[in-house]
Design a protein around this motif. Structure first.
Motif, PDB file in Angstrom:
ATOM      1  N   LEU A 291      24.160 -26.843   9.703  1.00 45.56           N
ATOM      2  CA  LEU A 291      23.489 -25.754   9.002  1.00 45.56           C
ATOM      3  C   LEU A 291      24.534 -24.762   8.511  1.00 45.56           C
ATOM      4  CD1 LEU A 291      20.901 -24.349   8.103  1.00 45.56           C
ATOM      5  CD2 LEU A 291      20.898 -23.126  10.294  1.00 45.56           C
ATOM      6  N   GLN A 292      24.688 -24.697   7.198  1.00 43.34           N
ATOM      7  CA  GLN A 292      25.652 -23.779   6.606  1.00 43.34           C
ATOM      8  C   GLN A 292      24.985 -22.424   6.350  1.00 43.34           C
ATOM      9  OE1 GLN A 292      28.998 -24.773   6.125  1.00 43.34           O
ATOM     10  NE2 GLN A 292      28.175 -26.425   7.395  1.00 43.34           N
ATOM     11  N   GLY A 293      25.739 -21.353   6.527  1.00 47.24           N
ATOM     12  CA  GLY A 293      25.210 -20.027   6.237  1.00 47.24           C
ATOM     13  C   GLY A 293      24.922 -19.193   7.460  1.00 47.24           C
ATOM     14  N   VAL A 294      24.849 -19.825   8.629  1.00 45.69           N
ATOM     15  CA  VAL A 294      24.655 -19.103   9.886  1.00 45.69           C
ATOM     16  C   VAL A 294      25.765 -19.558  10.831  1.00 45.69           C
ATOM     17  CG1 VAL A 294      23.122 -18.606  11.826  1.00 45.69           C
ATOM     18  CG2 VAL A 294      22.166 -19.009   9.553  1.00 45.69           C
ATOM     19  N   PRO A 295      26.583 -18.656  11.333  1.00 48.32           N
ATOM     20  CA  PRO A 295      27.731 -19.061  12.146  1.00 48.32           C
ATOM     21  C   PRO A 295      27.323 -19.650  13.491  1.00 48.32           C
ATOM     22  CG  PRO A 295      27.478 -16.681  12.175  1.00 48.32           C
ATOM     23  CD  PRO A 295      26.508 -17.191  11.154  1.00 48.32           C
ATOM     24  N   LEU A 296      28.159 -20.546  13.975  1.00 52.59           N
ATOM     25  CA  LEU A 296      27.999 -21.026  15.346  1.00 52.59           C
ATOM     26  C   LEU A 296      28.332 -19.900  16.322  1.00 52.59           C
ATOM     27  CD1 LEU A 296      29.791 -24.512  15.174  1.00 52.59           C
ATOM     28  CD2 LEU A 296      27.326 -24.123  15.356  1.00 52.59           C
ATOM     29  N   HIS A 297      27.721 -19.955  17.505  1.00 56.41           N
ATOM     30  CA  HIS A 297      28.122 -19.061  18.586  1.00 56.41           C
ATOM     31  C   HIS A 297      29.603 -19.299  18.864  1.00 56.41           C
ATOM     32  CE1 HIS A 297      28.577 -17.689  22.773  1.00 56.41           C
ATOM     33  NE2 HIS A 297      27.561 -16.866  22.516  1.00 56.41           N
ATOM     34  N   GLU A 298      30.324 -18.285  19.302  1.00 56.07           N
ATOM     35  CA  GLU A 298      31.768 -18.413  19.491  1.00 56.07           C
ATOM     36  C   GLU A 298      32.134 -19.564  20.421  1.00 56.07           C
ATOM     37  OE1 GLU A 298      33.654 -15.440  22.206  1.00 56.07           O
ATOM     38  OE2 GLU A 298      31.786 -14.327  21.912  1.00 56.07           O
ATOM     39  N   SER A 299      31.348 -19.796  21.461  1.00 58.08           N
ATOM     40  CA  SER A 299      31.638 -20.902  22.375  1.00 58.08           C
ATOM     41  C   SER A 299      31.400 -22.247  21.705  1.00 58.08           C
ATOM     42  CB  SER A 299      30.769 -20.789  23.632  1.00 58.08           C
ATOM     43  OG  SER A 299      31.109 -19.636  24.373  1.00 58.08           O
ATOM     44  N   ALA A 300      30.404 -22.310  20.828  1.00 59.29           N
ATOM     45  CA  ALA A 300      30.123 -23.544  20.099  1.00 59.29           C
ATOM     46  C   ALA A 300      31.251 -23.865  19.124  1.00 59.29           C
ATOM     47  CB  ALA A 300      28.792 -23.419  19.367  1.00 59.29           C
ATOM     48  N   GLN A 301      31.755 -22.846  18.446  1.00 62.01           N
ATOM     49  CA  GLN A 301      32.850 -23.069  17.513  1.00 62.01           C
ATOM     50  C   GLN A 301      34.097 -23.555  18.245  1.00 62.01           C
ATOM     51  OE1 GLN A 301      32.609 -22.701  13.945  1.00 62.01           O
ATOM     52  NE2 GLN A 301      34.414 -23.999  14.285  1.00 62.01           N
ATOM     53  N   THR A 302      34.355 -22.979  19.406  1.00 61.74           N
ATOM     54  CA  THR A 302      35.494 -23.410  20.219  1.00 61.74           C
ATOM     55  C   THR A 302      35.342 -24.866  20.643  1.00 61.74           C
ATOM     56  OG1 THR A 302      35.885 -21.164  21.039  1.00 61.74           O
ATOM     57  CG2 THR A 302      36.771 -22.986  22.357  1.00 61.74           C
ATOM     58  N   TYR A 303      34.132 -25.238  21.064  1.00 65.71           N
ATOM     59  CA  TYR A 303      33.859 -26.611  21.497  1.00 65.71           C
ATOM     60  C   TYR A 303      34.041 -27.571  20.330  1.00 65.71           C
ATOM     61  CZ  TYR A 303      31.479 -30.525  23.785  1.00 65.71           C
ATOM     62  OH  TYR A 303      31.176 -31.748  24.333  1.00 65.71           O
ATOM     63  N   LEU A 304      33.510 -27.205  19.155  1.00 61.47           N
ATOM     64  CA  LEU A 304      33.641 -28.060  17.985  1.00 61.47           C
ATOM     65  C   LEU A 304      35.098 -28.249  17.592  1.00 61.47           C
ATOM     66  CD1 LEU A 304      32.399 -29.607  15.596  1.00 61.47           C
ATOM     67  CD2 LEU A 304      32.184 -27.420  14.386  1.00 61.47           C
ATOM     68  N   ASP A 305      35.853 -27.155  17.552  1.00 63.32           N
ATOM     69  CA  ASP A 305      37.265 -27.248  17.185  1.00 63.32           C
ATOM     70  C   ASP A 305      38.055 -28.153  18.139  1.00 63.32           C
ATOM     71  OD1 ASP A 305      36.745 -25.478  15.128  1.00 63.32           O
ATOM     72  OD2 ASP A 305      37.487 -23.718  16.201  1.00 63.32           O
ATOM     73  N   LYS A 306      37.673 -28.127  19.394  1.00 66.04           N
ATOM     74  CA  LYS A 306      38.396 -28.905  20.413  1.00 66.04           C
ATOM     75  C   LYS A 306      37.998 -30.374  20.419  1.00 66.04           C
ATOM     76  CE  LYS A 306      39.198 -29.025  25.437  1.00 66.04           C
ATOM     77  NZ  LYS A 306      38.890 -28.377  26.738  1.00 66.04           N
ATOM     78  N   ASN A 307      36.723 -30.655  20.099  1.00 61.28           N
ATOM     79  CA  ASN A 307      36.208 -32.012  20.331  1.00 61.28           C
ATOM     80  C   ASN A 307      35.858 -32.817  19.089  1.00 61.28           C
ATOM     81  OD1 ASN A 307      35.774 -32.188  23.453  1.00 61.28           O
ATOM     82  ND2 ASN A 307      34.988 -30.168  22.886  1.00 61.28           N
ATOM     83  N   ALA A 308      35.805 -32.187  17.932  1.00 56.65           N
ATOM     84  CA  ALA A 308      35.455 -32.915  16.724  1.00 56.65           C
ATOM     85  C   ALA A 308      36.448 -34.041  16.470  1.00 56.65           C
ATOM     86  CB  ALA A 308      35.413 -31.979  15.526  1.00 56.65           C
ATOM     87  N   GLY A 309      35.916 -35.231  16.210  1.00 55.49           N
ATOM     88  CA  GLY A 309      36.779 -36.368  15.930  1.00 55.49           C
ATOM     89  C   GLY A 309      37.227 -37.131  17.151  1.00 55.49           C
ATOM     90  N   ASN A 310      36.912 -36.613  18.339  1.00 57.81           N
ATOM     91  CA  ASN A 310      37.319 -37.328  19.556  1.00 57.81           C
ATOM     92  C   ASN A 310      36.360 -38.467  19.881  1.00 57.81           C
ATOM     93  OD1 ASN A 310      39.359 -35.505  19.825  1.00 57.81           O
ATOM     94  ND2 ASN A 310      38.345 -34.255  21.388  1.00 57.81           N
TER      95      ASN A 310
END
Length: 310
Positions: A291-310
């Motif tokens: 969903l574009q236009g509404v930011p992820l919660h800060e913890s969700a963004q951290t999780y995504l940055d760490k785990n995307a593509g794994n």
């Protein structure tokens, strides 16, 4: 606007953060005949069993709009909502009178816009709904917001048809009994309410043209087209319809440590949830920010940055 919605919005304007030390929480879902309720129940069970001093239950609600308001006002810890309702809440657009203090924990699965008619109906497209009795969804639901916005994008306003405000179960019952000419359910492909209806009545689901989908996407960027195969429902032909992603909504200031526990636990248990809820196959790390236009919660963004593509 209903009196309930006005009161709920007023309550949201005085919202305070839900105390994270509370032992008991709720997740806002929707009708028991939809997908929100069983999926919310599975998430509540997962979190209750795996997070210390945490007990959650799934609450039956009118779905998206009610859930967003209750999350923003601290009455629910988390709620399931459709993307277009979440975007409207973030911007303070109708039916919300002001921006809601929310963020997204992660995306769940896409909802399909399903305009149902009897199989022998002369209604072939949304434009044919003028003058007809149409259930557009319960007050406070994402179905009502989405269906009326989609019709408006195609040049049909509520005054052009006889609107009925029914939930999933009441919509399918009214269609089955001939009390309405058409009914809208915005839910997963294969949602229980339509599955049950198609087993006892011959129905069709309206298919949208490419031109119609382009008009909808231009007015409502959260929507895109999707082809739904034949026999997703008993004897229902294939159709093309707009889809919008469902997401988990939390307050922006939800305790980051608790949010991290909820995300970690949910994705660790997702294979088990996917065995019970088929739509959860779309609930992946890669889809967290669909969903574009509404930011992820800060913890969700951290999780995504760490785990995307794994």
């Amino acid at each position: 606007m209903s009196l309930w919605l006005k009161r709920a919005l007023l309550a949201a304007s005085f919202a305070v953060a839900l105390p994270v030390t509370a032992a008991n929480y709720t997740i806002g879902t929707g009708s028991q005949s939809g997908t929100y309720y069983p999926l919310g129940g599975m998430l509540a069970q997962t979190w209750s069993q795996n997070i210390d001093n945490f007990n959650m239950r799934a609450e039956v609600t009118a779905a998206s709009v009610e859930n967003i308001i209750k999350v923003a006002s601290g009455q629910q810890l988390v709620g399931i909502a459709m993307g277009d309702s979440v975007l409207a809440a973030a911007k303070g657009e109708a039916p919300f009178k002001q921006p809601m203090d929310i963020s997204v924990l992660f995306a769940l699965y896409p909802n399909v816009v399903q305009f149902m008619v009897p199989a022998d109906s002369d209604i072939q497209s949304v434009s044919d709904l003028k003058g007809k009795k149409v259930s557009v969804g319960a007050p406070g639901s994402g179905t009502r917001v989405g269906s009326t916005n989609i019709m408006k994008a195609l040049g049909i306003n509520e005054g052009d048809f006889k609107a009925q405000s029914l939930n999933y179960t009441a919509t399918t019952e009214a269609l089955s009994n001939g009390q309405i000419d058409a009914g809208v359910i915005i839910g997963s492909a294969g949602v229980g309410a339509i599955t049950e209806l198609a087993l006892t009545r011959n129905i069709r689901i309206l298919s949208f043209s490419e031109d119609e989908l382009n008009k909808i996407n231009a007015a409502l960027p959260a929507y895109s087209g999707m082809d739904i195969p034949a026999d997703t429902y008993n004897k229902v032909p294939a159709f093309t319809a707009p889809v919008v992603w469902n997401v988990l909504v939390v307050k922006k200031d939800l305790d980051p440590a608790l949010a991290s526990q909820m995300i970690d636990t949910a994705f660790a248990d997702m294979p088990k949830i996917q065995k019970v809820i088929s739509d959860a196959k779309n609930t992946t790390v890669e889809n967290m920010d669909r969903l574009q236009g509404v930011p992820l919660h800060e913890s969700a963004q951290t999780y995504l940055d760490k785990n995307a593509g794994n």
